[in-house]
Design a protein around this motif. Structure first.
Motif, PDB file in Angstrom:
ATOM      1  N   TYR A   1      40.080  42.324  39.858  1.00  0.00           N
ATOM      2  CA  TYR A   1      39.200  41.237  39.668  1.00  0.00           C
ATOM      3  C   TYR A   1      39.191  40.336  41.471  1.00  0.00           C
ATOM      4  O   TYR A   1      37.841  40.151  41.825  1.00  0.00           O
TER       5      TYR A   1
ATOM      6  N   ALA B   1      32.650  40.516  37.268  1.00  0.00           N
ATOM      7  CA  ALA B   1      32.959  40.334  36.125  1.00  0.00           C
ATOM      8  C   ALA B   1      33.538  41.154  35.229  1.00  0.00           C
ATOM      9  O   ALA B   1      34.073  40.916  34.377  1.00  0.00           O
TER      10      ALA B   1
ATOM     11  N   PHE C   1      35.369  29.570  36.875  1.00  0.00           N
ATOM     12  CA  PHE C   1      34.645  30.541  36.937  1.00  0.00           C
ATOM     13  C   PHE C   1      33.152  30.718  36.662  1.00  0.00           C
ATOM     14  O   PHE C   1      32.328  31.151  37.412  1.00  0.00           O
TER      15      PHE C   1
ATOM     16  N   THR D   1      35.819  40.070  43.776  1.00  0.00           N
ATOM     17  CA  THR D   1      35.202  38.845  44.187  1.00  0.00           C
ATOM     18  C   THR D   1      35.112  38.501  45.531  1.00  0.00           C
ATOM     19  O   THR D   1      34.407  38.130  46.403  1.00  0.00           O
TER      20      THR D   1
ATOM     21  N   TYR E   1      26.875  30.770  42.343  1.00  0.00           N
ATOM     22  CA  TYR E   1      26.889  31.646  43.370  1.00  0.00           C
ATOM     23  C   TYR E   1      25.814  32.612  43.076  1.00  0.00           C
ATOM     24  O   TYR E   1      24.913  33.252  44.113  1.00  0.00           O
ATOM     25  N   ALA E   2      25.683  33.350  41.968  1.00  0.00           N
ATOM     26  CA  ALA E   2      24.472  34.328  41.531  1.00  0.00           C
ATOM     27  C   ALA E   2      23.436  33.729  41.722  1.00  0.00           C
ATOM     28  O   ALA E   2      22.525  34.544  42.434  1.00  0.00           O
TER      29      ALA E   2
ATOM     30  N   LEU F   1      34.293  30.180  45.792  1.00  0.00           N
ATOM     31  CA  LEU F   1      34.282  31.149  44.892  1.00  0.00           C
ATOM     32  C   LEU F   1      35.731  32.120  44.837  1.00  0.00           C
ATOM     33  O   LEU F   1      36.373  32.243  43.884  1.00  0.00           O
ATOM     34  N   HIS F   2      35.990  32.425  46.287  1.00  0.00           N
ATOM     35  CA  HIS F   2      37.234  32.913  46.291  1.00  0.00           C
ATOM     36  C   HIS F   2      38.259  31.933  46.496  1.00  0.00           C
ATOM     37  O   HIS F   2      39.546  32.489  46.322  1.00  0.00           O
TER      38      HIS F   2
ATOM     39  N   LEU G   1      28.062  41.528  42.790  1.00  0.00           N
ATOM     40  CA  LEU G   1      28.379  40.479  41.734  1.00  0.00           C
ATOM     41  C   LEU G   1      28.676  40.715  40.284  1.00  0.00           C
ATOM     42  O   LEU G   1      29.583  40.246  39.878  1.00  0.00           O
TER      43      LEU G   1
ATOM     44  N   PHE H   1      30.517  30.930  39.556  1.00  0.00           N
ATOM     45  CA  PHE H   1      30.034  32.377  39.373  1.00  0.00           C
ATOM     46  C   PHE H   1      28.513  32.345  39.567  1.00  0.00           C
ATOM     47  O   PHE H   1      27.792  32.896  39.973  1.00  0.00           O
ATOM     48  N   SER H   2      28.144  31.449  38.329  1.00  0.00           N
ATOM     49  CA  SER H   2      26.816  31.316  37.939  1.00  0.00           C
ATOM     50  C   SER H   2      25.901  30.617  39.197  1.00  0.00           C
ATOM     51  O   SER H   2      24.875  31.275  39.867  1.00  0.00           O
TER      52      SER H   2
END
Lengths: 416, 256, 156
Positions: free
Chosen positions: A34, A78, A107, A38, A114-115, A188-189, A74, A111-112
Motif C-alpha cells: 500500500y 486502494a 485516506f 501510493t 488527489y484523484a 497523501l504520502h 491511483l 485520496f479522493s
C-alpha cells in the motif's frame, strides 16, 4: 482447526521466545504494498509537476507520461487495502463515518481530493485532443469508431471551444492544478508515513521523521518508476520501428532521450540523498538515546534484519544506484539497472518498516518471523501472499494500457 | 512560458491553503478533554489484580473463552496469564502457553527444564484489556467502530468494524486480536454484559484465589477502590500516557 | 462564451454530493458523538445495548446452592471453598431446563492446573499441596482417590 477458525496472522507468523499470545504479524505484505503504490502515485505526480509548475522544458515528455501513469496507479493504491481488510464490504465506511483522529480516516478524503486533482489536470491537458478526436471520428464507419467517439464526447464534458484563448486557459488551469497537487501529493504520502509514525505502541515506527522519510522515498520511487517505464516504452517503440524499416511517425520513434533521463536522474539523486539521510539520522538518534526498546531494536536491526536493511535497502537499493547514476559515461543500460535497484530499495524500505516493526514483540522479549505465503491454499493466503502482491504490481500496467488508448501520453504532438 | 515570482508565490499560497483544509480535519485532543469525559459519571469500572495470589491455574482464561465465545482451539484470548521465572544467572524466562488456558502444568519453559534450586523468584501475572482513559486504540479507529462508554469500558462494534487492524497495532499492551469467526477486532470488555447486569466478570468469578477483583472508582466505599486509593498499586506501561484502569498489587519490575 | 474551466469542479462537487447522499442511507441514525469527546465517544449508540444483551453463560455458586445444598455444604467446609462449581462442571446456563445434567471435567489436567507442584518460593503456587503430574498415578483420574467436593489428605 477448521478453516473458519483461522486466526488472522497465525498462518504466516512464527514466534520466538516470549511474545504476547494475541500478537501476530497482522500487517503483512499488502500493507507493504500500500505505501509503495501510493508512493509511486505521489512521485509520478511530482515529476509531472516539475514540468508544469517549474517549467522544466526538458521534462515535457516524461512529465506527460508520468501524469497519466499517476492516474493508472491511483486506483491500484486502494487495492492492497481492499485485499487486507477483514471486512472488505465495509470499505466505504471511512468515507461515511470518518473518525478524523485516525490517520487512516484521512485516506478517503485525501485520496479522493488527489484523484480529482489528477483527473482534472489530465482533462485540461488533453481536452484539445479529445475535441479533435470527436471531430476526426465523426464520419468514420463502424461500431468501434462510434464507441470511441462516444467516449471522447463524454470526456470533453461538453466543452468544445478550442480557440487560442480557450487552450491557453486550459494550460493555465493545468499549471495551477499541478501546483496545488504537489502539496496534496505530499500530504497523501506524508499521512501514510503518519499512519506509522504516530503509533506510540510500536518502538520502531514511532518517530516524527516518519512522514518526511516516507515522502522523500515516495518521490524517489515515483520518479524512478516513471523514468524506467518511459525508457522501456520508448526503447521498445524504437526497436519496433527499426524492425519495420522506420515508417512510423517521427513523433514516436526516437527512443529515450538522454537529456530527459539526465535531468530526471538529478532530481532522483537529490531525493534519494534526502531519504537516506533522514533514515540514518533516525537510526543514530535511537542508538544514542537508547530508550527501553533499544536493546530489542538493535538485535533486530543489526541481527536478524541486517541483510534486509543494510545490504538490500541501504547498499543495493541506495548506494549502488547512487554510484551507477553518478559515474561518467552513463548508458541507458546502466540507468535501467540503477532505476530497478532504486525501486527495489524503496520496496525494501517499506518492507523493513512494516515487517521490521512487527519483528519484535511488544514485550521486548521475543521475536516474530514473517513467512510470506507463497502457494495459496485459501482465500486469505492468496490475498495476503505472494500472488496477491504480484497481482497488485501488475495492475497499474494493465490500467495504463487501457487509459493510454484514450489519453495518449507518449505522443509529442498531443497535450499542452 | 516562465513563472514570474508573483505567479509562483500566488500559486504556492493557493496550494498551501488548499492543503491546510484537509489538515485542519485532524483534531487534536486538548489535555483536559480526556479527563473530563468520565469524570462526571458516577460509575467508572476499574480492575484489581493481585499477583501475590495468582497461582497460574488458568481457570480465568478458560472461563473467559467459554463466556465470551472465543474458539477454544484458537491461540488467542481476551485475557491471559504470563509466568515469570527469574533465575540466579540473571535470566528472565517468560511464557504463556496457549495464553495460560490450560494452566501451567510443567516446570519446563519452551522445552527448557529449570532447576528449582536456580530460581530467584517466580510468579504469575494475569493480563487483560486496561480499559484506558486515553485509549490509543479508540483514537486510531478510522470509522468509529471502537469507543469508550460512559462508565469507562472500551467496546467494539462488530457490525461496523472494517477489520483494518489499526487498533490492534496501536495497543501497547497487545490485548487486541481479530476474532477468528466474526473477523472483526476483539478484546476484553470487562464482561460488559455481565457487569451491567449485576454479575461479576467471568474471570473474576472463576478465580479460586481472589486474584482478580473489580470495582467502581467513583464510589469511595467500594472495597476495590479503597485498595487502589490507600495501598501501593502499579499499572502496566504508564509511560505511554494511556491511563490504564487495571491496577496491580505486587507487580515486579521484570514484568513486560 | 461560457468558460469551461469550472467543469471539473462541478464533477468534484457531484462526487462529494453523492457521498453525502449515500451517508444518509448507509449510516445508522444513532451514529455520532455520544459523550464529551469526538476522539473517544464517536460510535453507534445502539451497539451498547447489543453488548448488554449478549447472553451470559456462567451463573455463579449461589444459583447452584439453591438446589444442590448438600454439595455446596460439603465444599464450603473444605479447602476448595473458593472453587466455583462451574470451574469443573462447566457453565450452568440452560440447566436444568434445557440441560438436565451438567457434564463434569474429571480429567487430570484440570486438577493439575493447581496441583502440579511448582517450587516457586515467591508465589502462592508453592504453598498449594501438589505432586509431579507426570509421575504420580499417571493416567488415573484424580477423583478416583481424592474427593473434589471435600479434598482431605489426612483421611487418605
Amino acid at each position: 482447526m477448521s478453516a473458519d477458525l483461522v486466526v488472522h496472522g497465525a498462518e504466516w507468523t512464527v514466534k520466538e521466545l516470549f511474545v504476547y499470545p494475541n500478537e501476530f504479524i497482522y500487517w503483512s505484505i499488502q500493507i507493504v504494498m500500500y505505501p509503495y503504490m501510493t508512493g509511486l502515485v505521489a512521485g509520478a505526480f511530482v515529476l509531472s509537476s516539475l514540468y508544469h509548475v517549474f517549467g522544466q522544458k526538458d521534462l515535457k515528455e516524461i512529465a506527460q507520461f508520468s501524469l497519466v501513469f499517476s492516474l493508472a496507479l491511483l486506483p491500484v493504491a486502494a487495492v492492497p487495502l481492499l485485499l487486507h481488510l477483514q471486512q472488505p464490504l465495509r470499505a466505504m465506511e471511512p468515507l461515511l463515518t470518518p473518525h478524523f483522529t485516525s490517520a487512516i480516516a484521512a485516506f478517503g478524503i485525501v485520496f479522493s481530493t488527489y484523484a480529482l486533482i489528477v483527473v482534472s489536470e489530465i482533462w485540461f491537458v488533453y481536452r484539445g485532443y479529445f475535441v479533435a478526436q470527436v471531430h476526426a471520428l465523426r464520419d468514420q464507419p463502424g461500431i468501434s469508431n462510434a464507441t470511441r467517439r462516444l467516449v471522447y464526447r463524454a470526456l470533453t464534458m461538453g466543452a468544445y471551444d478550442v480557440s487560442e484563448e480557450a487552450l491557453a486557459t486550459d494550460h493555465k488551469a493545468a499549471k495551477i492544478l499541478a501546483a496545488i497537487g504537489i502539496p496534496v501529493a505530499c500530504f497523501l504520502h506524508g499521512y501514510a508515513g503518519f499512519i506509522f509514525g504516530s503509533v506510540k505502541a510500536n518502538a520502531l515506527w514511532m518517530s516524527p521523521l516518519m512522514p518526511v522519510i516516507f515522502i522523500m522515498s515516495a518521490v524517489v520511487s515515483g520518479i524512478a518508476l516513471c523514468m524506467l517505464t518511459y525508457i522501456v516504452i520508448m526503447e521498445w517503440q524504437a526497436f519496433r520501428n527499426r524492425r519495420r524499416g522506420g515508417v512510423l511517425q517521427a513523433s514516436e520513434i526516437r527512443g529515450a532521450e538522454a537529456e530527459v533521463i539526465s535531468k530526471s536522474a538529478r532530481y532522483l539523486l537529490g531525493f534519494l540523498v534526502a531519504a537516506i539521510s533522514l533514515e540514518i539520522l533516525d537510526l543514530i538518534f535511537r542508538g544514542y538515546t537508547a530508550m527501553k526498546s533499544w536493546d530489542i531494536l538493535r538485535s533486530v536491526m543489526y541481527g536478524k534484519d541486517f541483510v534486509n536493511i543494510f545490504v538490500l535497502q541501504y547498499t543495493l537499493g541506495n548506494l549502488v544506484p547512487f554510484i551507477l547514476l553518478l559515474l561518467p559515461g552513463r548508458t541507458i543500460k546502466r540507468t535501467v539497472l540503477a532505476l530497478v535497484l532504486v525501486l527495489f530499495g524503496v520496496f525494501m524500505m517499506r518492507w523493513n518498516v512494516v515487517i521490521g516493526g512487527q519483528a519484535f514483540s511488544l514485550s521486548f522479549s521475543g521475536y516474530m518471523h514473517y513467512h510470506i505465503p507463497i502457494i495459496p491454499h485459501s482465500v486469505e493466503t492468496f490475498k495476503e501472499g505472494l500472488f496477491g502482491a504480484l497481482s497488485v504490481i501488475a495492475l497499474p500496467f494493465i490500467f495504463f494500457y487501457g487509459i493510454n488508448k484514450f489519453v495518449p501520453s507518449l505522443r509529442r504532438d498531443v497535450g499542452s | 512560458m516562465s513563472c514570474s515570482r508573483r505567479e509562483f508565490l500566488k500559486q504556492t499560497m493557493a496550494g498551501a491553503v488548499t492543503a491546510a483544509i484537509p489538515a485542519c480535519s485532524v483534531i487534536f485532543l486538548a489535555p483536559g478533554e480526556a479527563q473530563a469525559m468520565t469524570d462526571g459519571s458516577k460509575l467508572r469500572w476499574a480492575f484489581l489484580v493481585d499477583t501475590e495470589k495468582c497461582v497460574g491455574c488458568g481457570l480465568c482464561v478458560d472461563a473467559c473463552k467459554t463466556e465470551n465465545e472465543i474458539p477454544y482451539d484458537a491461540p488467542v484470548s481476551r485475557t491471559w496469564v504470563e509466568r515469570y521465572v527469574i533465575t540466579k544467572d540473571g535470566e528472565t524466562h517468560i511464557d504463556s502457553p496457549n495464553a495460560g488456558r490450560d494452566g501451567f502444568t510443567t516446570s519446563e519453559i519452551r522445552g527448557e527444564e529449570i532447576d528449582p534450586e536456580n530460581i530467584d523468584k517466580a510468579f504469575f501475572v494475569p493480563k487483560l484489556c486496561n480499559q484506558c482513559d486515553n485509549p490509543p486504540c479508540v483514537q486510531v479507529c478510522p470509522v468509529g467502530a471502537t469507543y469508550q462508554t460512559e462508565d469507562g469500558v472500551v467496546l467494539v462494534d462488530r457490525k461496523w468494524c472494517i477489520g483494518c487492524g489499526y487498533c490492534v497495532m496501536a495497543c501497547p499492551y497487545g490485548v487486541r486480536f481479530f476474532h477468528p469467526v466474526h473477523k472483526t477486532a476483539e478484546k476484553c470488555n470487562f464482561c460488559y454484559h455481565r457487569i451491567t447486569d449485576g454479575k461479576e466478570a467471568a474471570c473474576v468469578q472463576a478465580c479460586p484465589f481472589e486474584a482478580r477483583k473489580m470495582g467502581n472508582l467513583r464510589d469511595p466505599e467500594d472495597p476495590v477502590t479503597k485498595v487502589i486509593t490507600n495501598e501501593r498499586v502499579q499499572v502496566l506501561k504508564d509511560e505511554y500516557g494511556t491511563k490504564p484502569h487495571v491496577f496491580y498489587l505486587g507487580l515486579d519490575e521484570k514484568v513486560r | 462564451m461560457k468558460s469551461h474551466v469550472l467543469r471539473p469542479l462541478w464533477l468534484a462537487i457531484a462526487v462529494v454530493g453523492s457521498v453525502l447522499v449515500a451517508r444518509i442511507f448507509m449510516v445508522p441514525d444513532d451514529f455520532g458523538v455520544h459523550g464529551d469527546s469526538f476522539t473517544y465517544n464517536f460510535y453507534r449508540l445502539g451497539n451498547v445495548q447489543e453488548w448488554k444483551d449478549f447472553p451470559a453463560k456462567y451463573q455463579g455458586r449461589e444459583r447452584c446452592a439453591r438446589c444442590h445444598e448438600e454439595n455446596t455444604e460439603e465444599i464450603a467446609t473444605s479447602k476448595h471453598v473458593n472453587m466455583q462449581c462451574e470451574n469443573c462442571h462447566g457453565p450452568g446456563v440452560g440447566h436444568p431446563k434445557q440441560i438436565k445434567k451438567l457434564p463434569v471435567n474429571a480429567s487430570r489436567e484440570l486438577c493439575l492446573r493447581c496441583h502440579h507442584y511448582l517450587a516457586y518460593p515467591s508465589s502462592q503456587r508453592s504453598a498449594l499441596a501438589g505432586i509431579d503430574g507426570n509421575k504420580h498415578m499417571k493416567k488415573k483420574e484424580c477423583r478416583k482417590c481424592h474427593n473434589p467436593h471435600h479434598p482431605n489428605l489426612e483421611d487418605m
